[in-house]
Design an enzyme around this catalytic site. Sequence first.
Site, PDB file in Angstrom:
ATOM      1  N   SER A  12      11.589 -33.467  22.238  1.00 41.07           N
ATOM      2  CA  SER A  12      11.190 -34.796  22.779  1.00 41.07           C
ATOM      3  C   SER A  12      12.432 -35.486  22.823  1.00 41.07           C
ATOM      4  CB  SER A  12      10.200 -35.584  22.106  1.00 41.07           C
ATOM      5  OG  SER A  12      10.870 -35.768  20.936  1.00 41.07           O
ATOM      6  N   TYR A  43       6.960 -37.755  21.397  1.00 39.46           N
ATOM      7  CA  TYR A  43       5.679 -36.723  21.838  1.00 39.46           C
ATOM      8  C   TYR A  43       4.696 -37.316  20.864  1.00 39.46           C
ATOM      9  CZ  TYR A  43       8.110 -33.386  24.998  1.00 39.46           C
ATOM     10  OH  TYR A  43       8.534 -32.839  25.833  1.00 39.46           O
ATOM     11  N   CYS A  75       9.997 -28.333  18.623  1.00 38.40           N
ATOM     12  CA  CYS A  75       9.320 -29.528  18.336  1.00 38.40           C
ATOM     13  C   CYS A  75       7.896 -29.319  17.534  1.00 38.40           C
ATOM     14  CB  CYS A  75       8.969 -30.217  19.423  1.00 38.40           C
ATOM     15  SG  CYS A  75       8.081 -31.685  19.354  1.00 38.40           S
ATOM     16  N   THR A  77       5.370 -31.065  16.959  1.00 33.65           N
ATOM     17  CA  THR A  77       4.224 -31.975  17.430  1.00 33.65           C
ATOM     18  C   THR A  77       3.843 -31.132  18.823  1.00 33.65           C
ATOM     19  OG1 THR A  77       5.182 -33.935  16.856  1.00 33.65           O
ATOM     20  CG2 THR A  77       3.533 -34.298  18.556  1.00 33.65           C
ATOM     21  N   CYS A 188       8.862 -32.357  10.976  1.00 32.84           N
ATOM     22  CA  CYS A 188       9.278 -32.593  12.398  1.00 32.84           C
ATOM     23  C   CYS A 188      10.795 -32.273  12.440  1.00 32.84           C
ATOM     24  CB  CYS A 188       9.215 -34.310  12.466  1.00 32.84           C
ATOM     25  SG  CYS A 188       9.946 -34.891  13.881  1.00 32.84           S
ATOM     26  N   THR A 189      11.283 -31.584  13.620  1.00 27.90           N
ATOM     27  CA  THR A 189      12.508 -31.235  13.939  1.00 27.90           C
ATOM     28  C   THR A 189      13.557 -32.276  13.802  1.00 27.90           C
ATOM     29  OG1 THR A 189      12.204 -31.153  16.235  1.00 27.90           O
ATOM     30  CG2 THR A 189      11.901 -28.984  14.930  1.00 27.90           C
TER      31      THR A 189
HETATM   32  N1  DGL Z   1      10.920 -33.576  17.110  1.00 20.70           N
HETATM   33  C1  DGL Z   1       9.423 -33.731  17.250  1.00 20.70           C
HETATM   34  C2  DGL Z   1       8.517 -33.033  16.145  1.00 20.70           C
HETATM   35  O1  DGL Z   1       9.377 -31.875  15.578  1.00 20.70           O
HETATM   36  C3  DGL Z   1       8.758 -34.984  17.311  1.00 20.70           C
HETATM   37  C4  DGL Z   1       9.087 -36.171  17.561  1.00 20.70           C
HETATM   38  C5  DGL Z   1       8.351 -37.317  18.479  1.00 20.70           C
HETATM   39  O2  DGL Z   1       7.415 -37.648  18.340  1.00 20.70           O
HETATM   40  O3  DGL Z   1       8.702 -37.167  19.798  1.00 20.70           O
HETATM   41  O4  DGL Z   1       7.583 -32.988  15.977  1.00 20.70           O
END
Ligand code: DGL
Length: 276
Positions: A12, A43, A75, A77, A188-189
Amino acid sequence: MQKTRAIWLLDSGIGGLTIARAIRHRLPGLSQHYIADSAAFPYGNLDAEALIARVCDLITRAVATRPVDAVVIACNTASTVVLPALRARLSIPVVGVVPAIRPAATASRSGVIGVLATPGTVKSAHVATLIERFAGHCRVVTVGAPNLATLAEQYWRSNTLDGDALAAELSPLHDPEWRSLDQLVLGCTHYPLLREPIQAQLGGHVQLIDSGDAVARRLEVVLGDSSLTQGDSSAGRFHVTGALPVEAGFEARVRAEGFGEIVTCAHDPGVPLFVR
Ligand code: DGL
């Protein structure tokens, strides 16, 4: 001449750079093309159906424009919900990110672990299954942090951080009930971008575990090409949906992560993906 091997990565925003770094470290001969879907950030705010439709649409158009050897959904999510639908649409491998609950549960001495992720990831059936399968012997605190990915974006872009805002996101972990927590999954990345400030607030007795190297190892197996562990790939493109960030230093920071050209791309369904 050998064909350049390449992947598409999607997140995202800039969180997926933590996965891109791990892949570059393990497979320096692989070219990476990145989509930062900033027009839909975060996201964590999208419902599963919208997220599945959006990611499938972006990735199928990306692959049609530039064929690659594999796709990495960088990601958590998105990975918790889109992988089956995306795999059904593509004939190339799709690798997702799984919160590192298994290694955290294995490494824990106190038997108390934490999972820090977006609210969407924390409440997913996927995380519940991972906890049940791999952390049944642990007490697990899950924290759905509403603003942490945004703080990570700001920190990476400007090197400034609101320490109180970070403390508020981490506050559930300071409850006396979780005093003996010794492993925290960064689910979360974006969060590895905040590794040092998070570590400073939680103290050195808590080990922070992310999924970067696990994704890189999985990709290595999936691609099955030992030549990728050497060499220097050509720099891939970094695509941003919506407007390019205007702040000074953004482009230089993206280039320092190993990417070449930075471009905006269209993101409305039905519109060709790349504007140039
Ligand atoms: N980088 C995304 C993940 O690993 C999420 C961040 C978002 O909420 O967009 O969950």
